[in-house]
Write a protein that holds these residues in place. Structure first.
Motif, PDB file in Angstrom:
ATOM      1  N   TRP A 281       0.846  -1.202   0.000  1.00  0.00           N
ATOM      2  CA  TRP A 281       0.000   0.000   0.000  1.00  0.00           C
ATOM      3  C   TRP A 281       0.878   1.248   0.000  1.00  0.00           C
TER       4      TRP A 281
ATOM      5  N   ARG B  84       1.024   3.803  -3.219  1.00  0.00           N
ATOM      6  CA  ARG B  84       0.291   5.064  -3.070  1.00  0.00           C
ATOM      7  C   ARG B  84       1.216   6.267  -2.885  1.00  0.00           C
TER       8      ARG B  84
ATOM      9  N   CYS C  51       7.105  22.957   3.981  1.00  0.00           N
ATOM     10  CA  CYS C  51       7.750  22.228   2.874  1.00  0.00           C
ATOM     11  C   CYS C  51       8.315  23.165   1.806  1.00  0.00           C
TER      12      CYS C  51
ATOM     13  N   MET D 119      -3.011  15.923   8.404  1.00  0.00           N
ATOM     14  CA  MET D 119      -3.041  16.342   7.000  1.00  0.00           C
ATOM     15  C   MET D 119      -4.328  15.884   6.323  1.00  0.00           C
TER      16      MET D 119
ATOM     17  N   GLY E  70      -5.106  14.911   3.218  1.00  0.00           N
ATOM     18  CA  GLY E  70      -4.335  14.506   2.042  1.00  0.00           C
ATOM     19  C   GLY E  70      -5.001  14.877   0.735  1.00  0.00           C
TER      20      GLY E  70
ATOM     21  N   VAL F 221      -4.605  18.658   0.138  1.00  0.00           N
ATOM     22  CA  VAL F 221      -3.223  19.064  -0.160  1.00  0.00           C
ATOM     23  C   VAL F 221      -2.816  18.556  -1.535  1.00  0.00           C
TER      24      VAL F 221
ATOM     25  N   HIS G  86       9.799  19.140  -4.546  1.00  0.00           N
ATOM     26  CA  HIS G  86       9.557  18.615  -3.202  1.00  0.00           C
ATOM     27  C   HIS G  86       9.100  17.161  -3.335  1.00  0.00           C
TER      28      HIS G  86
ATOM     29  N   ALA H 286       7.097  14.730  -1.994  1.00  0.00           N
ATOM     30  CA  ALA H 286       5.963  14.475  -1.104  1.00  0.00           C
ATOM     31  C   ALA H 286       5.238  13.184  -1.470  1.00  0.00           C
TER      32      ALA H 286
ATOM     33  N   ARG I 199       3.290  10.205  -7.127  1.00  0.00           N
ATOM     34  CA  ARG I 199       2.181  10.417  -8.081  1.00  0.00           C
ATOM     35  C   ARG I 199       1.964  11.910  -8.328  1.00  0.00           C
ATOM     36  N   ILE I 200       2.263  12.702  -7.313  1.00  0.00           N
ATOM     37  CA  ILE I 200       2.171  14.174  -7.475  1.00  0.00           C
ATOM     38  C   ILE I 200       3.184  14.637  -8.509  1.00  0.00           C
TER      39      ILE I 200
ATOM     40  N   ASN J 231       8.890  11.834   2.922  1.00  0.00           N
ATOM     41  CA  ASN J 231       8.700  13.276   2.781  1.00  0.00           C
ATOM     42  C   ASN J 231       9.449  13.971   3.917  1.00  0.00           C
TER      43      ASN J 231
ATOM     44  N   PHE K 261       6.310  22.809  -1.886  1.00  0.00           N
ATOM     45  CA  PHE K 261       4.880  23.029  -1.717  1.00  0.00           C
ATOM     46  C   PHE K 261       4.405  22.207  -0.512  1.00  0.00           C
TER      47      PHE K 261
END
Ligand SMILES: O=C(O)C1CCN(c2ccc(-c3cc(CO)ccc3Cl)cn2)CC1
Length: 326
Positions: A32, A36, A111, A216, A218, A221, A253, A255, A258-259, A283, A313
């Motif tokens: 997982w 992710r 961040c 957070m 998620g 963000v 950054h 984090a 996938r971002i 992160n 970010f």
């Protein structure tokens, strides 16, 4: 301005915590976390704190640079997790490296701290007195992590990275473009290190500050980052009068992988221009960009003269991009 990043460095605590280690502590698993977030492991302090990480980076920068602490004009530490508020992490570094003529301060933009710090550093160098400056991004997020909360405990890691920047008549312009942005109305989407206002005068009322542990939202963000980071990079490029294709590397950054993939896609740029090391560190907030920058530099993946986009970010919520000539 005729400036140059003359040295980069990073330091992470020796203890490695793998996803499998975490699966023994909470209801999660390696598959997982990896699919992710892209994270396989993270470094976590045992008997060190933020000051120790920052001092290690500063010592490496001056040693690599062949200078002494007494040569440094200023020290900026970008952190949201200093060992204590006073003295600052920067003051602790000044003491440790003997930076007797330096002025020093900490800066908290979560961040985005290293990016905001680069902007402040550029401004300081407009004073002809200042010739050598150190900027370090550092975090010990493990002390603010609820290790029973699987939604956040798997995401973060501890570490520090930094740069030595010097005036150099032979250098070209280092800072080509910038875009800094904050959305304080979304500040509650990432919270950490809340304090109480206990005193004999608050008749028992407690401030409605957030708690100590990282929280957070998620989804919020994630949406903030995918929506705003590409636009920030494009605004900084417009200021630099450069195109996306003229950027050699995007150092973002770390984090969530996938971002980064989503930002690369929105910019129509090949993922190969977006190096990632989140697998190894998680992160590390303000430390993530300088840690990656040092790894790329050490591996010879950045050449003198390369045009690099640095973006941070996160908490605040904040966002920032610096386009630099390495
Ligand atoms: O897939 C899932 O269920 C979850 C969904 C939520 N995730 C997130 C969400 C946001 C962030 C994040 C954090 C910061 C703070 O440095 C800045 C920027 C970002 Cl985009 C990291 N991970 C993890 C996987």
């Amino acid at each position: 301005m005729l400036l140059k990043i003359t040295q980069t460095a990073h330091y992470v605590p020796s203890k490695v915590v793998t996803n499998d280690d975490l699966s023994k502590m909470m209801d999660t698993n390696d598959e997982w976390i990896r699919t992710r977030t892209g994270i396989r492991q993270r470094h976590v302090v045992t008997d060190e704190d933020t000051t120790d990480l920052v001092v290690n980076v500063a010592n490496e920068l001056i040693q690599k640079g062949g200078i002494s602490g007494a040569d440094i004009d200023f020290i900026i530490v970008a952190t949201a997790s200093a060992s204590e508020a006073v003295p600052t992490a920067a003051a602790e570094v000044q003491k440790a490296i003997g930076a007797s003529k330096a002025f020093v301060f900490d800066l908290n933009a979560a961040c985005s701290g290293f990016i905001y710090g680069m902007s402040v550093l550029r401004g300081l160098f407009t004073n002809p007195t200042y010739k050598k400056g150190i900027l370090i991004g550092a975090e010990v997020l493990s002390k603010y992590t609820d290790w029973s909360d699987r939604t956040t405990a798997v995401l973060f890691g501890d570490g520090a990275g930094g740069v030595l920047v010097e005036k150099d008549a032979a250098a070209g312009n280092m800072f080509l473009g910038e875009d800094l942005l904050s959305m304080g109305d979304l500040g509650d989407k990432i919270t950490m290190a809340g304090t109480t206002n206990e005193s004999p005068f608050n008749d028992g009322a407690t401030a409605d500050n957030p708690g100590k542990w990282v929280t957070m939202d998620g989804r919020a963000v994630y949406a903030f980052a995918t929506r705003n980071v590409p636009k920030s990079i494009e605004r900084a490029l417009a200021q630099a009068d450069l195109t996306l294709d003229q950027i050699d590397l995007f150092v973002l950054h770390q984090a969530n992988y996938r971002i980064v993939e989503s930002i690369a896609k929105r910019l129509g740029q090949p993922i190969e221009k977006f190096p990632m090391n989140i697998a190894n560190y998680g992160n590390t907030s303000a430390a993530s960009v300088p840690i990656l920058l040092d790894e790329l530099n050490a591996a010879g993946k950045i050449k003198r003269g390369d045009t690099i986009a640095l973006s941070g970010f996160g908490g605040g919520l904040t966002l920032g991009t610096e386009i630099i000539k390495f």
